[in-house]
Write a protein that holds these residues in place. Structure first.
Motif, PDB file in Angstrom:
ATOM      1  N   ILE A  64      13.025  -0.980   1.067  1.00 35.60           N
ATOM      2  CA  ILE A  64      12.686   0.342   1.610  1.00 35.60           C
ATOM      3  C   ILE A  64      12.684   0.306   3.128  1.00 35.60           C
ATOM      4  O   ILE A  64      13.268   1.166   3.805  1.00 35.60           O
ATOM      5  N   THR A  68      15.553   2.141   5.642  1.00 37.99           N
ATOM      6  CA  THR A  68      15.098   3.127   6.618  1.00 37.99           C
ATOM      7  C   THR A  68      15.527   2.724   8.020  1.00 37.99           C
ATOM      8  O   THR A  68      16.001   3.547   8.816  1.00 37.99           O
ATOM      9  N   VAL A 117       8.559   7.461   5.699  1.00 38.52           N
ATOM     10  CA  VAL A 117       9.255   7.129   4.466  1.00 38.52           C
ATOM     11  C   VAL A 117       8.351   6.215   3.647  1.00 38.52           C
ATOM     12  O   VAL A 117       7.906   5.172   4.128  1.00 38.52           O
ATOM     13  N   PRO A 142      10.743   7.435  -1.448  1.00 38.43           N
ATOM     14  CA  PRO A 142      11.966   7.078  -2.149  1.00 38.43           C
ATOM     15  C   PRO A 142      11.704   6.515  -3.534  1.00 38.43           C
ATOM     16  O   PRO A 142      12.637   6.100  -4.214  1.00 38.43           O
ATOM     17  N   ARG A 168       9.785  13.993  -2.249  1.00 40.36           N
ATOM     18  CA  ARG A 168      10.349  12.755  -2.785  1.00 40.36           C
ATOM     19  C   ARG A 168      11.813  12.983  -3.164  1.00 40.36           C
ATOM     20  O   ARG A 168      12.220  14.105  -3.487  1.00 40.36           O
ATOM     21  N   TYR A 331      15.535   0.768  -4.482  1.00 43.08           N
ATOM     22  CA  TYR A 331      15.223   1.995  -3.742  1.00 43.08           C
ATOM     23  C   TYR A 331      15.925   2.106  -2.397  1.00 43.08           C
ATOM     24  O   TYR A 331      15.620   2.988  -1.604  1.00 43.08           O
ATOM     25  N   TYR A 334      17.858   5.438  -1.805  1.00 42.25           N
ATOM     26  CA  TYR A 334      16.892   6.533  -1.731  1.00 42.25           C
ATOM     27  C   TYR A 334      16.095   6.481  -0.427  1.00 42.25           C
ATOM     28  O   TYR A 334      15.740   7.524   0.132  1.00 42.25           O
ATOM     29  N   SER A 335      15.818   5.282   0.055  1.00 43.57           N
ATOM     30  CA  SER A 335      15.092   5.140   1.318  1.00 43.57           C
ATOM     31  C   SER A 335      15.941   5.628   2.483  1.00 43.57           C
ATOM     32  O   SER A 335      15.437   6.290   3.399  1.00 43.57           O
ATOM     33  N   ASP A 337      18.277   7.880   2.271  1.00 43.67           N
ATOM     34  CA  ASP A 337      18.323   9.336   2.160  1.00 43.67           C
ATOM     35  C   ASP A 337      17.003   9.978   2.572  1.00 43.67           C
ATOM     36  O   ASP A 337      16.989  11.060   3.170  1.00 43.67           O
ATOM     37  N   ALA A 338      15.886   9.346   2.242  1.00 44.53           N
ATOM     38  CA  ALA A 338      14.580   9.875   2.656  1.00 44.53           C
ATOM     39  C   ALA A 338      14.479   9.910   4.170  1.00 44.53           C
ATOM     40  O   ALA A 338      14.039  10.909   4.766  1.00 44.53           O
TER      41      ALA A 338
END
Length: 418
Positions: A64, A68, A117, A142, A168, A331, A334-335, A337-338
């Motif tokens: 994560i 980020t 994040v 994420p 989220r 993740y 997703y991280s 994208d977050a």
């Protein structure tokens, strides 16, 4: 995931396709604290990360943090928001809600932080949400999957959004549990299961939605037990499952318990698969269970397999080239994208303010929070946008299986209930 115990802008943001080329990130993962990627000059805007960077879940937390970091460095290199340099501020919550709340308080006290994040764990999120919301600091997880975080404690009957600052980018256990139950009953043709959970927000919630749907489909839960997340001896569970005739054990929790549970289950002569959620889908699970015991076990994860997505190719290439010491893990996409969603919110606020960051930090935070609700872009994991609860519109999930000592690329990708 995940647990260790149990808004609005008038103009819609139109965003072009996400560009990931030229990440500009080199070296190992940043240490807990602050770091800055390639600088584009101007005002420094901080984005925090809160995740377990040490301890048994660090394999997920570091993914994560690093992902980020990559997003911020990419934005700086590409001058994504002219006049703004993004800076990472990383906090280690050790998967502990109390530490998470302390981290949230520290991040809020830093006036340069506009968004965060994380976290990984749903129970940690519960301890942080009010702190961030009172300060209008945008929080984008994420990994959190417990439905109550966005739809309140009565999410099954009367959903109400409790905190407008919380968002989220992964779907919830309202979808994940039933998706798993349907696969077990309809695809595997299994009618009797044992259900075990760790009693925490993520684990108990996921086990609950699985059980509810499995019984609705016509299946029977023949064992329903709770264990501690510090348990190491599962003899009682193994005995109960062995005598029950269960054809599968569904576990709500994370890999530090799930791995040894699978090992002891098979070691006790109960040769049935163990299935869990995203909390167990990590190589560490296989290490803890042993390849022989883990083979044939299953796990669901929100989203399609990132390795199969054309939209993730550049992210994967840039992450690998960056030389981070830990993998992006489940993740990572997703991280990224977050983090990018917060970057897009900042971009919208700066553009609406004549190309400048608002002079008041509280005003800036409020405007970023409002802009986040309307973020819409094509990211690493697919299209990123949020509904009225702050939940993602992406309801895809993947069922993974351990084969030959490794997680496969997904035996089924689909949705449940839209």
């Amino acid at each position: 995931m995940r647990s260790t115990s149990l808004y609005k802008m008038s103009a819609v943001i139109a965003v072009g396709a996400l560009t990931l080329a030229g990440c500009g990130s080199r070296g190992g993962s940043p240490s807990s604290g602050s770091s800055t990627g390639g600088s584009s000059g101007g005002t420094v805007v901080e984005i925090g990360v809160d995740a377990p960077l040490t301890g048994s879940l660090a394999a997920l937390g570091l993914g994560i943090q690093n992902s980020t970091d990559l997003a911020l460095k990419t934005a700086n290199k590409n001058n994504e928001v002219p006049g703004v340099t993004f800076k990472l501020v990383a906090k280690d919550d050790q998967a502990n809600p109390t530490i998470g709340q302390q981290n949230a308080t520290a991040l809020v006290a830093d006036s340069a932080v506009v968004g965060v994040v994380g976290p990984l764990n749903s129970s940690v999120a519960q301890s942080m949400q009010q702190v961030f919301d009172q300060a209008n600091v945008t929080e984008v997880s994420p990994a959190n999957t417990n439905p109550s975080l966005t739809q309140g404690p009565n999410w099954q009957t009367s959903p109400v959004r409790p905190y407008k600052s919380y968002f989220r980018v992964v779907t919830t256990d309202k979808v994940q549990g039933p998706f798993a139950a349907d696969y077990v009953y309809s695809d595997l043709k299994i009618t009797k299961v044992a259900v075990v959970n760790d009693g925490k927000t993520y684990g108990a919630g996921l086990a609950g939605t699985f059980s509810q749907e499995f019984k609705k489909l016509g299946g029977t839960v023949v064992v329903n037990q709770t264990v501690s997340d510090t348990s190491t001896d599962f003899a009682a569970v193994v005995s109960a499952v062995k005598s029950s005739g269960a054809q599968l054990l569904y576990y709500g929790g994370e890999y530090p318990v799930a791995g040894p549970l699978s090992k002891q289950l098979k070691g006790g002569g109960v040769n049935i698969p163990l299935m869990g959620g995203d909390g167990i889908q990590d190589p560490t699970y296989i290490k803890l269970a042993g390849a022989a015991a883990a083979n044939g076990d299953y796990a669901t994860v929100p989203g399609a397999p990132i390795s199969t997505l054309a939209s993730a190719k550049t992210f994967i290439s840039n992450y690998n080239a960056a030389g981070y010491s830990a993998p992006y893990a489940v993740y990572g996409g997703y991280s990224y994208d977050a983090a990018w969603s917060i970057i897009e919110a900042v971009k919208a606020v700066v553009a609406a303010n004549g190309g400048k960051v608002p002079s008041s930090s509280s005003d800036f935070r409020q405007k970023v929070e409002a802009a986040e609700q309307n973020v819409s872009f094509d990211g690493v994991t697919g299209h990123v946008s949020f509904d009225q609860f702050g939940d993602t519109g992406n309801k895809q999930l993947t069922m993974y299986k351990v084969e030959n000592g490794a997680w496969d690329n997904g035996v089924k990708v689909g949705t449940f209930g839209g």
